[in-house]
Design an enzyme around this catalytic site. Structure first.
Site, PDB file in Angstrom:
ATOM      1  N   GLY A  13      -0.822  -0.185  -1.961  1.00 49.17           N
ATOM      2  CA  GLY A  13       0.086  -0.340  -1.248  1.00 49.17           C
ATOM      3  C   GLY A  13       0.506   1.138  -0.828  1.00 49.17           C
ATOM      4  CB  ALA A  41       3.509   3.095  -4.789  1.00 46.33           C
ATOM      5  CB  SER A 100      13.973  -5.162  10.513  1.00 45.66           C
ATOM      6  OG  SER A 100      14.391  -3.849  10.419  1.00 45.66           O
ATOM      7  NE  ARG A 127      18.151  -3.582   3.006  1.00 48.28           N
ATOM      8  CZ  ARG A 127      17.004  -3.352   3.047  1.00 48.28           C
ATOM      9  NH1 ARG A 127      16.387  -3.593   1.913  1.00 48.28           N
ATOM     10  NH2 ARG A 127      16.575  -2.865   4.322  1.00 48.28           N
ATOM     11  CD  GLU A 173       9.366  -4.250  -4.347  1.00 49.51           C
ATOM     12  OE1 GLU A 173       8.797  -3.802  -3.374  1.00 49.51           O
ATOM     13  OE2 GLU A 173      10.023  -5.334  -4.632  1.00 49.51           O
ATOM     14  NE  ARG A 185      14.393  -1.608  -1.263  1.00 44.37           N
ATOM     15  CZ  ARG A 185      14.267  -1.749  -0.280  1.00 44.37           C
ATOM     16  NH1 ARG A 185      14.428  -0.613   0.677  1.00 44.37           N
ATOM     17  NH2 ARG A 185      13.839  -2.730   0.349  1.00 44.37           N
TER      18      ARG A 185
HETATM   19  C1  FAD Z   1       9.407  -8.223   5.043  1.00 41.13           C
HETATM   20  C2  FAD Z   1       9.683  -6.977   4.264  1.00 41.13           C
HETATM   21  C3  FAD Z   1       9.908  -5.852   4.755  1.00 41.13           C
HETATM   22  C4  FAD Z   1      10.361  -4.640   4.479  1.00 41.13           C
HETATM   23  N1  FAD Z   1      10.875  -3.507   5.327  1.00 41.13           N
HETATM   24  C5  FAD Z   1      10.995  -2.529   4.657  1.00 41.13           C
HETATM   25  C6  FAD Z   1      11.526  -1.036   5.326  1.00 41.13           C
HETATM   26  O1  FAD Z   1      11.358  -1.255   6.487  1.00 41.13           O
HETATM   27  N2  FAD Z   1      11.774  -0.006   4.686  1.00 41.13           N
HETATM   28  C7  FAD Z   1      11.585   0.328   3.381  1.00 41.13           C
HETATM   29  O2  FAD Z   1      11.848   1.177   2.919  1.00 41.13           O
HETATM   30  N3  FAD Z   1      11.233  -1.005   2.501  1.00 41.13           N
HETATM   31  C8  FAD Z   1      10.947  -2.216   3.061  1.00 41.13           C
HETATM   32  N4  FAD Z   1      10.324  -3.113   2.303  1.00 41.13           N
HETATM   33  C9  FAD Z   1      10.057  -2.950   1.037  1.00 41.13           C
HETATM   34  C10 FAD Z   1       8.712  -2.121   1.085  1.00 41.13           C
HETATM   35  O3  FAD Z   1       7.933  -2.646   1.775  1.00 41.13           O
HETATM   36  C11 FAD Z   1       8.220  -2.437  -0.405  1.00 41.13           C
HETATM   37  O4  FAD Z   1       9.075  -2.084  -1.506  1.00 41.13           O
HETATM   38  C12 FAD Z   1       7.171  -1.420  -0.627  1.00 41.13           C
HETATM   39  O5  FAD Z   1       6.204  -1.580   0.353  1.00 41.13           O
HETATM   40  C13 FAD Z   1       6.326  -1.623  -1.913  1.00 41.13           C
HETATM   41  O6  FAD Z   1       5.213  -0.973  -1.937  1.00 41.13           O
HETATM   42  P1  FAD Z   1       4.261  -0.868  -3.370  1.00 41.13           P
HETATM   43  O7  FAD Z   1       3.026   0.309  -2.857  1.00 41.13           O
HETATM   44  O8  FAD Z   1       5.156  -0.328  -4.493  1.00 41.13           O
HETATM   45  O9  FAD Z   1       3.718  -2.203  -3.546  1.00 41.13           O
HETATM   46  P2  FAD Z   1       3.080  -3.316  -2.648  1.00 41.13           P
HETATM   47  O10 FAD Z   1       2.809  -2.720  -1.189  1.00 41.13           O
HETATM   48  O11 FAD Z   1       3.653  -4.678  -2.734  1.00 41.13           O
HETATM   49  O12 FAD Z   1       1.203  -3.134  -3.176  1.00 41.13           O
HETATM   50  C14 FAD Z   1       1.126  -3.890  -4.472  1.00 41.13           C
HETATM   51  C15 FAD Z   1      -0.374  -3.686  -4.482  1.00 41.13           C
HETATM   52  O13 FAD Z   1      -0.847  -3.912  -5.684  1.00 41.13           O
HETATM   53  C16 FAD Z   1      -1.879  -4.468  -5.953  1.00 41.13           C
HETATM   54  N5  FAD Z   1      -1.739  -5.564  -6.912  1.00 41.13           N
HETATM   55  C17 FAD Z   1      -0.453  -6.128  -7.536  1.00 41.13           C
HETATM   56  N6  FAD Z   1      -0.887  -6.919  -8.757  1.00 41.13           N
HETATM   57  C18 FAD Z   1      -2.139  -6.791  -9.047  1.00 41.13           C
HETATM   58  C19 FAD Z   1      -2.835  -7.014  -9.956  1.00 41.13           C
HETATM   59  N7  FAD Z   1      -2.619  -7.674 -11.022  1.00 41.13           N
HETATM   60  N8  FAD Z   1      -4.342  -6.709  -9.866  1.00 41.13           N
HETATM   61  C20 FAD Z   1      -4.954  -5.893  -8.862  1.00 41.13           C
HETATM   62  N9  FAD Z   1      -4.112  -5.422  -7.869  1.00 41.13           N
HETATM   63  C21 FAD Z   1      -2.737  -5.949  -8.106  1.00 41.13           C
HETATM   64  C22 FAD Z   1      -1.813  -5.359  -4.617  1.00 41.13           C
HETATM   65  O14 FAD Z   1      -3.141  -5.896  -4.386  1.00 41.13           O
HETATM   66  C23 FAD Z   1      -1.334  -4.204  -3.700  1.00 41.13           C
HETATM   67  O15 FAD Z   1      -2.581  -3.722  -3.198  1.00 41.13           O
HETATM   68  C24 FAD Z   1      10.103  -4.381   2.954  1.00 41.13           C
HETATM   69  C25 FAD Z   1       9.754  -5.407   2.336  1.00 41.13           C
HETATM   70  C26 FAD Z   1       9.557  -6.598   2.749  1.00 41.13           C
HETATM   71  C27 FAD Z   1       9.267  -7.940   2.016  1.00 41.13           C
END
Ligand code: FAD
Length: 644
Positions: free
Chosen positions: A49, A51, A291, A337, A432, A442
């Site tokens: 994702g 991050a 949103s 929120r 996250e 948040r």
């Molecule tokens: C509908 C929605 C809208 C949002 N809008 C906003 C916004 O406008 N602004 C904002 O700041 N935030 C927003 N958020 C929050 C934000 O999108 C998330 O907090 C953020 O994108 C998380 O990013 P991440 O890289 O931490 O994890 P994620 O994007 O969830 O990525 C997780 C990754 O880990 C991998 N993974 C997980 N478990 C495993 C495993 N066991 N083995 C292998 N791979 C694994 C997955 O395949 C994926 O690649 C929103 C959230 C939602 C639900």
């Protein structure tokens, strides 16, 4: 006994002294790795994702050997793609009084004074670099007529600092990170493994040294090794079954690390987002976010009278209650929120909710359309309006949207120090998945900011300090710790298949989610949480006796994937309730009914709870151990949070 007290913990990596220079000083104090030595060091990054994708690309660019894992069929299908509204940065393009200090202040206050000042200050500092980085990658942020990047407002702020790309900001940012990642794949520094799920962490001599993965297509179990492991595996909101998260989001990677010794911090801090499309029936398996950006122009209201049967258009202005504007005149519809969600719950509890079951309120754009014109509203929010209409069959240009709070984000996660390192040396946690910089609540548009801050800027600096002591002794699949981890994975899969019961995984997950929503959701009580813990334990026992997982482990088997994730959700759910039970104060996303002011606002208890609760796994049959990290506030004095 629900838990036992352990030793306090400290974040030993955060420098003291003036907050403005802490990040500079940490970077200067941290060891570096000579560029020629970096290619001798390997880092596993689980998650692609915002991050994980940004971290893998940046570490690859720096010259490390990176192995990037995700369970989707492409890195760019990570859940970050769903983010709609925007990303915060203290650029002050609007000249409306924003600054790094103000973003820092808003975030600490928005998190109800339950986050670390040093981390939040760094986040605000780095926010400005993120925008430059993404613009350089070609991310198509919205622009004003004069060519500058446009901004809008999000909850908990009185300035406009949210950068956006219509209602698909996450997608555009993720494409930027993905391009950077693919560039490194082509350059040979990053190898990607899609459709692989991490099911165990390998710890050797006290250090995180590898992972056990299952190839989700062939069922093959493999081990992989590195000098450090980074988890960027997202949030665990799906413990509630119904949430705005993608169906695949889960806690397994974090939970497996927790069971291997990584502390899990503030698990009960869940964000309930106020503007989601209400649930339409029992068959539903997913909720849809509308949103927060919509609250810039949409006005939230309910009829003054409980049970008013009239259509919204037939209710005159004088008989409407714009309750957020009434109760919180200075922030109005843009309160944070947690505040908006609770106010919505209150008006629905009074019987003034609208739509099926009275579980909804209006989000009305009539004023904005009258003031700005339909075209202007469409240009800002067109795709969100379209999405709403496709799901509900109602046209929000003509009738107000109906919205209701839903589980959206988890502020809790694996405990990390200022370097983003967990309590297992060599294990770093970003995005996250860590317990993050958001405290108990948040602010909108801050998750993307944190994920990209961690991945592009923080981790690539701090991980050097750890890797400078490497390369660490070679470990291979025959190492006893690797064999043990792999055997544990195989045994668990066999156990899940062997139950051969009569209930689907989903039926258990739905029931668990209901318990969590009822007792550990928007409002929690001591009695309810005790009951929830009993219910979860009983349901978990039943799970291991009655769950039915068809098929085998040697092929693609989505039921088996889900079964493992739900088994981990059961253990997490219990910890969430224990955490919520022990925190007898209300703060941010954690509202304890016993701790509220006379006018129904959350009452914090700074004297007893100004700490991060970091939980240690003590075994399946022993209570978890609570370690406290005291929080100190030198720059923002904790006060009763008011948005009135
Ligand atoms: C509908 C929605 C809208 C949002 N809008 C906003 C916004 O406008 N602004 C904002 O700041 N935030 C927003 N958020 C929050 C934000 O999108 C998330 O907090 C953020 O994108 C998380 O990013 P991440 O890289 O931490 O994890 P994620 O994007 O969830 O990525 C997780 C990754 O880990 C991998 N993974 C997980 N478990 C495993 C495993 N066991 N083995 C292998 N791979 C694994 C997955 O395949 C994926 O690649 C929103 C959230 C939602 C639900």
């Amino acid at each position: 006994m629900y838990y036992v007290d352990g030793e306090p913990i400290a974040d030993t990596k955060s420098p003291d002294g003036p907050i403005e220079t802490r990040w500079d000083r940490r970077r200067f104090g941290a060891k570096l790795v000579n560029p020629a030595n970096r290619r001798k060091l390997t880092v596993i990054v689980v998650g692609t994702g915002l991050a994980g994708g940004s971290a893998a690309a940046t570490l690859g660019e720096a010259g490390y050997r990176v192995k990037s894992y995700c369970y989707q069929d492409s890195p760019r299908r990570a859940h970050s793609i769903a983010a709609q509204g925007g990303i915060n940065a203290a650029k002050n393009y609007r000249n409306d009084g924003d600054s790094i200090h103000r973003l820092f202040y808003d975030t600490v206050k928005g998190g109800d004074f339950r986050s670390r000042e040093s981390n939040v200050y760094r986040l605000a500092q780095v926010s400005v670099e993120i925008i430059d980085q993404c613009v350089a990658q070609g991310v198509p942020f919205a622009r004003e007529y004069g060519g500058l990047l446009d901004n809008r407002s999000f909850g908990g702020a009185q300035v406009s600092r949210t950068f956006y790309a219509r209602g698909q900001t996450g997608q555009q940012l993720l494409l930027g990170a993905y391009q950077a990642l693919e560039r490194q794949v082509a350059a040979g520094t990053v190898e990607t493994y899609t459709r692989h799920e991490m099911l165990e962490l390998i710890v050797v001599d006290g250090r995180a040294r590898g992972i056990v993965v299952r190839d989700l297509v062939t069922g093959e179990i493999r081990t992989d090794f590195a000098d450090a492991v980074v988890l960027a595996t997202g949030g665990y909101g799906n413990v509630f079954f119904l949430s705005t998260n993608a169906k695949g989001c889960n806690v397994t990677a974090s939970w497996r690390a927790h069971r291997k010794g990584a502390l899990f911090a503030n698990p009960c801090y869940t964000q309930i987002h106020p503007t989601c499309i209400p649930q339409s029936g029992e068959h539903q398996s997913k909720l849809t976010l509308m949103s927060e950006s919509l609250r810039n122009d949409g006005r939230v209201w309910v009829p003054l009278e409980a049970g008013d049967p009239r259509a919204p258009g037939d209710i005159p202005e004088a008989e409407r209650d714009y309750y957020l504007e009434r109760i919180y005149p200075s922030f109005g519809n843009l309160v944070p929120r947690d505040i908006a969600s609770r106010a919505t719950k209150n008006v629905c509890d009074e019987g003034r909710g609208v739509g099926p079951g009275g579980l909804g309120v209006y989000l009305d754009f009539a004023d904005a359309i009258g003031r700005l014109g339909r075209d202007a509203v469409e240009a800002k929010y067109g795709n969100l309006f379209e999405m709403y209409e496709r799901i509900t069959g109602e046209d929000p240009y003509e009738v107000p949207m109906r919205i209701y709070p839903a589980v959206h984000y988890t502020m809790g996660g694996l405990w990390v120090d200022y370097d983003l390192q967990a309590t297992i040396p060599g294990l770093f946690v970003i995005g996250e998945a860590n317990f993050s910089d958001h405290g108990a609540n948040r602010l909108g548009a801050s998750a993307l900011m944190q994920g990209l801050a961690d991945g592009y800027f923080v981790l690539p600096n701090t991980i050097n300090d750890y890797l400078a002591a490497g390369p660490f002794p070679q470990v291979d699949a025959g190492h006893p710790d690797a064999v043990e981890a792999r055997t544990a994975v195989e045994d668990r899969l066999t156990r899940l298949l062997a139950v051969d019961g009569d209930r689907t995984v989903d039926s258990f997950h739905r029931e668990l989610g209901r318990i969590m929503w009822d007792y550990c959701g928007m409002e929690r009580t001591e009695e309810g949480l005790r009951k929830a813990i009993d219910l979860i334990r009983a349901l978990r026992d039943e799970y291991w006796q009655r769950v039915r997982v068809p098929g085998s482990a040697a092929t693609l088997n989505q039921a088996l994937e889900k079964a493992g994730r739900v088994a981990d959700f059961f253990e997490l759910a219990e910890l969430m309730c224990v955490d919520a039970l022990h925190r007898t104060e209300s703060c941010g996303g954690h509202f304890r009914a016993e701790s509220q002011t006379e006018d129904g606002e959350a009452r914090r208890d700074d004297e007893h709870f100004t700490y991060v609760a970091a939980w240690e796994w003590a075994g399946a049959s022993a209570p978890p151990v609570l370690h406290k990290e005291d929080l100190t506030f030198e720059y923002v004095q904790p006060s009763q949070r008011s948005y009135k």
